[in-house]
Design a protein around this motif. Structure first.
Motif, PDB file in Angstrom:
ATOM      1  N   GLY A  33      11.772  23.074  18.347  1.00 36.83           N
ATOM      2  CA  GLY A  33      11.839  24.474  17.882  1.00 36.83           C
ATOM      3  C   GLY A  33      10.933  24.449  16.005  1.00 36.83           C
ATOM      4  O   GLY A  33      11.218  23.091  15.368  1.00 36.83           O
ATOM      5  N   ARG A  34      10.708  25.530  15.603  1.00 40.73           N
ATOM      6  CA  ARG A  34      10.121  25.868  14.431  1.00 40.73           C
ATOM      7  C   ARG A  34      11.390  25.131  13.123  1.00 40.73           C
ATOM      8  O   ARG A  34      12.611  25.911  13.276  1.00 40.73           O
ATOM      9  N   PRO A  35      11.239  24.183  12.352  1.00 43.19           N
ATOM     10  CA  PRO A  35      12.199  24.109  11.371  1.00 43.19           C
ATOM     11  C   PRO A  35      11.962  24.946  10.514  1.00 43.19           C
ATOM     12  O   PRO A  35      11.430  25.515  10.248  1.00 43.19           O
ATOM     13  N   VAL A  36      13.449  25.155   9.574  1.00 38.43           N
ATOM     14  CA  VAL A  36      13.853  26.099   9.085  1.00 38.43           C
ATOM     15  C   VAL A  36      14.419  25.570   7.219  1.00 38.43           C
ATOM     16  O   VAL A  36      15.180  24.923   7.424  1.00 38.43           O
ATOM     17  N   GLY A  37      13.847  26.127   6.418  1.00 36.51           N
ATOM     18  CA  GLY A  37      14.088  25.577   5.861  1.00 36.51           C
ATOM     19  C   GLY A  37      14.147  24.428   4.748  1.00 36.51           C
ATOM     20  O   GLY A  37      14.490  23.929   3.684  1.00 36.51           O
ATOM     21  N   GLU A  38      13.384  23.289   5.472  1.00 39.35           N
ATOM     22  CA  GLU A  38      12.953  21.943   4.624  1.00 39.35           C
ATOM     23  C   GLU A  38      12.092  21.188   5.876  1.00 39.35           C
ATOM     24  O   GLU A  38      11.181  21.946   6.590  1.00 39.35           O
ATOM     25  N   THR A  39      11.753  19.750   4.817  1.00 35.67           N
ATOM     26  CA  THR A  39      10.086  19.745   4.917  1.00 35.67           C
ATOM     27  C   THR A  39      10.537  18.499   5.971  1.00 35.67           C
ATOM     28  O   THR A  39      11.087  18.218   6.296  1.00 35.67           O
ATOM     29  N   LEU A  40       9.021  19.041   7.444  1.00 36.55           N
ATOM     30  CA  LEU A  40       9.829  17.894   8.216  1.00 36.55           C
ATOM     31  C   LEU A  40       8.974  17.085   8.529  1.00 36.55           C
ATOM     32  O   LEU A  40       7.266  17.951   8.294  1.00 36.55           O
ATOM     33  N   ARG A  41       8.898  15.541   8.202  1.00 34.17           N
ATOM     34  CA  ARG A  41       7.199  14.404   8.346  1.00 34.17           C
ATOM     35  C   ARG A  41       7.395  14.286   9.424  1.00 34.17           C
ATOM     36  O   ARG A  41       8.709  13.906  10.507  1.00 34.17           O
TER      37      ARG A  41
END
Length: 358
Positions: A33-41
């Motif tokens: 799913g789309r991450p919320v509120g954080e950077t995703l590597r």
């Protein structure tokens, strides 16, 4: 690096991602799913098998610009994403690209990545040829996270890539344009052998020979709006001293050593064969996708005939040209004001696509 020189050797020691920062795992082009509120590597794998480091920054809320604190409307979390393509010798962790990402998150979610041969990505740079596949994978990742509309914004070399990507990866799902056959390298030759059991020799392979995951059609890799900043219109330009230095770096063995250890950029040692379609040759195929060409009147690399010819090749109804007074070259010289203007242009295109006010 300085604002003046994207490829200035003495100022090219910015570190890449640390092991802790580059904590993503290799994607199989699936789910999540789309991450919320954080950077995703994440580590993406391109259609020709190259590993690409990438980062996702969620939409951060409406922008506020200007001395009077005028609010610029932001976009709801979800439908819109901006994929940013850096210039030669850049990477997703360079300060200039992080600055651009922070601004653009006020208009949508943002994906940044390091082109092949740059930063912690694998492979070798082909200086704008096979990099189209890197961008396509980043766009596809954005769509897999639920973003219905994706804009691509490229700087310098990245600007040439977003234009060519727009022509090669079309909204109608057509693969390739005008029979272009981007040049091959050892990695995608090996990928071809693994897939087909055949050895293609040194001949270049057509784009459709590298379809990636068959369940992810190329239509998912198209862009809905294209922004080319400080981009060349044609290849092999040597009319300025900075571009003569760039060609020395790319074409000479000693120059490639300087690039590898000084710029942390690994360049493929062979010439293009065949020469890929130029940005100005690709621009006519973009319509009806909107194209914005942005260039500075103080650009030390490419004079104004480059943006003028690039914009002139696009369809008049869907192409805009900005010549920015005092602006130098690419992401290193792009200040918050210009970045906000680009974000607003993308925002307006979303509105128009949604049937709202332009």
């Amino acid at each position: 690096m300085s604002d003046e020189a994207e490829c200035e050797f003495a100022r090219s020691s910015a570190p890449g991602a640390s092991g802790a920062a580059a904590r993503g795992t290799e994607r199989e082009h699936r789910g999540g799913g789309r991450p919320v509120g954080e950077t995703l590597r994440e580590t993406l794998r391109t259609a020709d098998g190259v590993r690409i480091e990438a980062a996702y920054d969620p939409y951060a809320g409406p922008a506020v610009t200007g001395d009077d604190g005028t609010a610029v409307r932001g976009l709801p979390q979800g439908p819109c994403a901006i994929v940013v393509a850096h210039g030669f010798s850049g990477s997703l962790d360079r300060p200039a690209l992080r600055r651009a990402a922070r601004v653009f998150t006020q208009y949508g979610a943002v994906i940044t990545f390091s082109f092949r041969g740059h930063g912690n990505s694998g492979g070798h740079s082909t200086v704008g040829d096979r990099e189209v596949l890197d961008l396509a994978e980043a766009v596809s990742w954005a769509r897999s996270l639920g973003h219905e509309r994706v804009a691509t914004v490229g700087f310098s070399m990245g600007g040439s890539v977003v234009v060519r990507h727009g022509a090669l990866h079309r909204r109608d799902g057509r693969e390739g344009y005008l029979g272009e056959r981007p040049g091959s390298d050892a990695q995608h030759t090996e990928a071809h052998e693994r897939r087909t059991g055949a050895h293609p020799g040194t001949a270049a392979q057509p784009l459709e020979d590298f379809p990636g995951d068959a369940t992810q059609p190329y239509a998912r890799t198209h862009s809905d709006a294209v922004v080319a900043v400080s981009a060349p219109a044609r290849w092999y330009y040597r009319g300025t001293a900075p571009m003569r230095r760039v060609h020395w770096v790319i074409q000479r063995p000693v120059g490639r050593l300087v690039s590898r250890y000084g710029l942390r950029t690994r360049i493929h040692p062979h010439d293009w064969d065949p020469v890929p379609l130029s940005p100005v040759g690709a621009a006519p195929a973009l319509a009806p996708t909107p194209l914005l060409v942005v260039h500075g009147d103080q650009d030390p690399y490419f004079p104004l005939d480059h943006p003028q010819s690039l914009a002139g090749a696009g369809h008049p109804a869907s192409t805009d040209l900005w010549i920015v007074p005092g602006f130098g070259h690419a992401e290193n010289a792009a200040g918050p004001g210009l970045l906000h203007r680009i974000g607003q242009w993308v925002d307006a295109r979303w509105e128009r696509a949604a049937g709202g006010p332009a």
